[in-house]
Motif scaffolding. Structure first.
Motif, short mmCIF file in Angstrom:
data_model
loop_
_atom_site.label_atom_id
_atom_site.label_comp_id
_atom_site.label_asym_id
_atom_site.label_seq_id
_atom_site.Cartn_x
_atom_site.Cartn_y
_atom_site.Cartn_z
N THR A 128 -6.63 32.83 -24.12
CA THR A 128 -5.18 32.72 -23.94
C THR A 128 -4.37 33.51 -24.97
O THR A 128 -3.38 34.14 -24.61
CB THR A 128 -4.72 31.25 -23.91
OG1 THR A 128 -5.05 30.61 -25.15
CG2 THR A 128 -5.38 30.50 -22.75
N PRO A 129 -4.75 33.53 -26.26
CA PRO A 129 -3.94 34.33 -27.19
C PRO A 129 -4.17 35.83 -27.04
O PRO A 129 -3.30 36.62 -27.42
CB PRO A 129 -4.38 33.84 -28.57
CG PRO A 129 -5.75 33.28 -28.36
CD PRO A 129 -5.75 32.72 -26.98
N GLN A 131 -4.37 37.63 -24.26
CA GLN A 131 -3.44 38.11 -23.26
C GLN A 131 -2.02 37.59 -23.46
O GLN A 131 -1.10 38.04 -22.78
CB GLN A 131 -3.90 37.66 -21.87
CG GLN A 131 -5.10 38.39 -21.32
CD GLN A 131 -4.76 39.78 -20.85
OE1 GLN A 131 -5.12 40.76 -21.50
NE2 GLN A 131 -4.04 39.89 -19.75
N ASN A 132 -1.86 36.63 -24.37
CA ASN A 132 -0.60 35.87 -24.43
C ASN A 132 -0.25 35.41 -23.01
O ASN A 132 0.79 35.80 -22.45
CB ASN A 132 0.54 36.68 -25.03
CG ASN A 132 1.80 35.84 -25.23
OD1 ASN A 132 1.76 34.61 -25.22
ND2 ASN A 132 2.94 36.51 -25.35
N GLY A 134 0.92 33.74 -19.69
CA GLY A 134 2.21 33.14 -19.38
C GLY A 134 2.36 32.93 -17.90
O GLY A 134 1.68 33.55 -17.09
N GLU A 139 5.16 31.06 -22.19
CA GLU A 139 4.05 31.83 -22.75
C GLU A 139 3.33 30.99 -23.78
O GLU A 139 3.94 30.17 -24.48
CB GLU A 139 4.55 33.13 -23.39
CG GLU A 139 5.07 34.14 -22.39
CD GLU A 139 5.47 35.45 -23.05
OE1 GLU A 139 5.83 35.44 -24.25
OE2 GLU A 139 5.43 36.49 -22.35
N SER A 141 2.16 31.80 -26.57
CA SER A 141 2.55 32.10 -27.94
C SER A 141 3.63 31.17 -28.45
O SER A 141 3.80 31.02 -29.67
CB SER A 141 3.02 33.54 -28.04
OG SER A 141 4.10 33.80 -27.15
N GLU A 142 4.36 30.51 -27.56
CA GLU A 142 5.44 29.61 -27.98
C GLU A 142 4.91 28.36 -28.68
O GLU A 142 5.67 27.67 -29.37
CB GLU A 142 6.27 29.20 -26.77
CG GLU A 142 6.98 30.36 -26.08
CD GLU A 142 7.61 29.95 -24.77
OE1 GLU A 142 8.11 28.80 -24.67
OE2 GLU A 142 7.59 30.75 -23.82
N PHE A 167 2.51 38.92 -30.99
CA PHE A 167 2.55 38.64 -29.56
C PHE A 167 3.67 39.43 -28.88
O PHE A 167 4.74 39.64 -29.43
CB PHE A 167 2.79 37.15 -29.31
CG PHE A 167 1.58 36.29 -29.55
CD1 PHE A 167 0.43 36.47 -28.81
CD2 PHE A 167 1.61 35.27 -30.50
CE1 PHE A 167 -0.69 35.67 -29.02
CE2 PHE A 167 0.51 34.47 -30.71
CZ PHE A 167 -0.65 34.67 -29.97
N TYR A 169 4.71 40.72 -24.42
CA TYR A 169 4.44 40.43 -23.01
C TYR A 169 3.02 40.83 -22.66
O TYR A 169 2.66 42.00 -22.69
CB TYR A 169 5.44 41.16 -22.11
CG TYR A 169 5.09 41.07 -20.64
CD1 TYR A 169 5.14 39.84 -19.98
CD2 TYR A 169 4.70 42.19 -19.93
CE1 TYR A 169 4.80 39.74 -18.64
CE2 TYR A 169 4.37 42.10 -18.58
CZ TYR A 169 4.42 40.88 -17.95
OH TYR A 169 4.08 40.79 -16.62
N ARG A 170 2.19 39.84 -22.40
CA ARG A 170 0.78 39.99 -22.03
C ARG A 170 0.00 40.82 -23.04
O ARG A 170 -0.91 41.57 -22.68
CB ARG A 170 0.63 40.60 -20.63
CG ARG A 170 1.25 39.79 -19.52
CD ARG A 170 0.59 38.41 -19.37
NE ARG A 170 1.28 37.65 -18.33
CZ ARG A 170 2.35 36.88 -18.56
NH1 ARG A 170 2.82 36.73 -19.78
NH2 ARG A 170 2.92 36.22 -17.58
N SER A 172 -1.15 41.13 -27.60
CA SER A 172 -1.27 40.52 -28.92
C SER A 172 -1.99 41.51 -29.83
O SER A 172 -2.50 42.55 -29.38
CB SER A 172 -2.08 39.23 -28.85
OG SER A 172 -3.43 39.53 -28.49
#
Length: 368
Positions: A128-129, A131-132, A134, A139, A141-142, A167, A169-170, A172
């Motif tokens: 998950t991190p 690709q960040n 969402g 997302e 990352s929040e 991070f 958009y999609r 990292s």
């Protein structure tokens, strides 16, 4: 010190990925402890052996020839909750191998806010991190506080705080280490791939308690919930609504439904500069993306370039009957067939709109 790893037969990558394509690995290892995982990764790097760390396999398109290296699958699971402070929120520390939706379900049922719109996303927590990930205006990352990684470049465990994870958009820091622009004269192995320089060991989330979800940001989700954008809804209702919406689009895994034999959204939504955004047709979707950039909809571009739901490519590759962003395996498709379909769509969108679509999955042994 070497640690024993779980002996397994060598499967085809088709058995480990949601697209269900990919040939055999030269070697396959399942690791059940953090020490085992680090040992296998370090040994492969020391030997110059290609390395592919696999989680849920939901973001991979692997060549029909397979992978000439070691495939490592981290099978650790669980959720550690060291901090129950109502003031600071609740801390979750999750091993990388834990299926992602188990984490979301656990958080929602315990009335912890921040992950509910990410319900139903396949794959492992460790992915998950990278690709960040969402969905529906949220997302991951929040809610991430830190990510513990094995840094293959430095040969050490590191804890990366939110500010260092870069991070976007999609993307990292982890994903960027795989890009050609990541070449670094002080790191002769850069860019890394098909596994990032930073192998995720665990992820720590900071969640707040509450019965109401975050303010709903996505119009489709708001309509399904019967609320206005910006309003809040019960957290359990938001999870149920997201699962319903994803199910309608073939984005919830179902072995009996070929629309779910996919890698989810195959292309990311393009981020355009001012000139490129101005060149789009007037009715094309436009969303502010910061720094003067504009995000548009890959699905809209695909559909308006002439590729509708169910569009068939070579062999058993086709667009989903439910969602044009998903390239699917209708049963017996090959990686080459899926790549050919992806190229057809990418080239068609470029011809129609001058926009270059970027694939979201990691391509292993294939290229567009």
């Amino acid at each position: 010190m070497q640690h024993a790893t779980t002996p397994t037969t060598t499967p085809a990558l088709a058995d480990l990925t949601t697209l269900r394509v990919g040939g055999p690995a030269a070697r396959y290892v399942e690791t059940t402890t953090e020490a085992e995982l680090i040992d296998v990764v370090r040994a492969a790097d020391d030997a110059g052996e290609p390395l592919l760390v696999v989680g849920g396999g939901s973001n991979l398109l692997v060549a029909d020839a397979g992978f000439e290296g070691v495939v490592v699958r981290d099978v650790r699971t669980g959720i550690d909750v060291p901090d129950h402070s109502a003031c600071a929120g609740v801390t979750y520390t999750v091993p990388a191998g834990t299926p992602w939706d188990e984490v979301v379900e656990h958080a929602v049922t315990h009335r912890l806010v921040g992950l509910e719109a990410l319900s139903g996303i396949p794959g492992s927590t460790g992915a998950t991190p990278v690709q960040n990930v969402g969905a529906y205006g949220q997302e991951v990352s929040e809610t991430i506080a830190t990510v513990r990684v094995w840094d293959r470049g430095r040969g050490k465990v590191r804890t990366l705080p939110l500010v260092d994870l870069r991070f976007g958009y999609r993307t990292s820091l982890l994903k960027r280490s795989m890009r050609p622009t990541a070449a670094d004269p002080e790191d002769p192995r850069a860019p890394w791939g098909p596994t990032p320089r930073y192998v995720v060991l665990d992820v720590t989330f900071q969640l707040r308690q509450g019965t109401l979800a975050q303010a709903v940001r996505y119009p489709e989700l708001a309509r399904t919930l019967g609320v206005a954008v910006g309003e809040r809804a019960p957290i359990l209702d938001v999870r149920a609504a997201v699962l319903e919406l994803r199910g309608r689009k073939g984005m919830v895994l179902d072995a009996a439904d070929h629309d779910t034999w996919s890698a989810g959204s195959f292309f990311t939504n393009p981020i355009l500069d001012t000139a490129a955004a101005a060149a789009l047709p007037p009715d094309a979707p436009r969303f502010p993306a910061g720094d003067g950039a504009t995000k548009t909809s890959a699905a809209w571009l695909i559909e308006h370039a002439g590729f509708g739901r169910g569009h068939t490519g070579p062999g058993a590759a086709a667009l989903s009957d439910k969602h044009t962003l998903a390239l699917t395996n209708r049963g017996g498709a090959t990686a080459d067939e899926l790549v050919a379909l992806a190229r057809e769509i990418r080239d068609g969108v470029r011809t129609a709109f001058g926009v270059e679509l970027e694939p979201e999955p990691v391509l292993v042994g294939v290229s567009l």
